[in-house]
Design an enzyme around this catalytic site. Structure first.
Site, PDB file in Angstrom:
ATOM      1  N   ASP A  49      -5.880  78.532  50.335  1.00 18.62           N
ATOM      2  CA  ASP A  49      -5.868  79.432  49.182  1.00 18.62           C
ATOM      3  C   ASP A  49      -6.379  78.715  47.935  1.00 18.62           C
ATOM      4  OD1 ASP A  49      -4.922  81.905  47.703  1.00 18.62           O
ATOM      5  OD2 ASP A  49      -3.657  80.394  46.771  1.00 18.62           O
ATOM      6  N   GLU A 121      -8.047  81.953  55.029  1.00 17.77           N
ATOM      7  CA  GLU A 121      -7.636  80.879  54.123  1.00 17.77           C
ATOM      8  C   GLU A 121      -7.247  79.625  54.891  1.00 17.77           C
ATOM      9  OE1 GLU A 121      -5.916  83.420  50.300  1.00 17.77           O
ATOM     10  OE2 GLU A 121      -4.534  82.759  51.863  1.00 17.77           O
TER      11      GLU A 121
END
Length: 231
Positions: A49, A121
């Protein structure tokens, strides 16, 4: 994991275990038993992320040198949204490669946007650990190829007089109305005069501004009035 999948995401892993972990959902681990049960991808998702946000931010900063912070933030939010990442995952064939528990799969886990976005991610986190930030940048650029915004112009910021007019018209009662500008003299030498202008608000308050022309003096007076109004 297949070589074709690694080609689609744009990174050939030296440590295949990292990619395997990135493609392992917690539901799969929960259904396994034994001392050598694999790790799931939640920690890699956490790392990915941050990696994704940095790489996308760098690209937007470079591509749009005139855009303000708020506009850049809006573009980044659209690019890294759950729907956007899930779309990337589907194009790369992530769903076919995921290891997930039978219960999750029966509930349609391979088609759920949040699950696919999380896996995307995690993959970027794995790329970063395997090849560093440059590898992550290259992977992000490959994945987002054709998705970067184009033709965006920096919106023109409203001048102080326009903003003040909008502000006073939004007020209530006697404070509502149009500001009135009047000249307030000129000082300084002939070759470098300083003009003054006064703006009077509908509630009777007035503010004196100055500038190298009557126009800039009015803008300065409007700036002071806006400050007094908390704008």
């Amino acid at each position: 994991m297949t070589q074709s999948f690694q080609e689609r995401i744009g990174h050939a892993f030296r440590d295949a275990a990292l990619l395997r972990t990135a493609l392992t959902h917690s539901s799969w681990v929960n259904e396994q038993s034994g001392p050598h049960t694999a790790s799931h991808n939640e920690r890699l998702e956490f790392l990915g992320d941050a990696v994704l946000e940095l790489c996308v931010t760098e690209q937007l900063y470079s591509r749009f040198p005139t855009l303000r912070e708020g506009d850049l933030t809006r573009l980044r939010s659209e690019l890294v949204s759950t729907a956007s990442l899930a779309g990337l995952a589907r194009e790369a064939g992530v769903a076919r490669e995921l290891r997930m528990g039978r219960g999750e799969e029966l509930q349609g886990g391979r088609e759920r946007d949040p699950l696919l976005a999380d896996a995307m991610e995690a993959i970027l986190g794995a790329v970063y650990l395997d090849g560093g930030l440059d590898a992550a940048r290259q992977t992000v650029n490959r994945l987002f190829e054709g998705r970067w915004p184009s033709g965006i112009r920096c919106p023109q910021r409203k001048d102080n007089k326009t903003r003040l007019q909008e502000a006073t018209q939004s007020l209530r009662g006697k404070a509502r109305g149009l500001p009135v500008y009047t000249p307030a003299g000129c000082t300084g030498p002939e070759h470098a005069p300083v003009f003054a202008a006064k703006v009077t608000l509908p509630d009777g308050r007035s503010f004196l501004g100055s500038g190298v022309s009557r126009r800039t003096a009015e803008q300065d007076a409007a700036r002071l009035a806006l400050k007094a109004l908390g704008e």
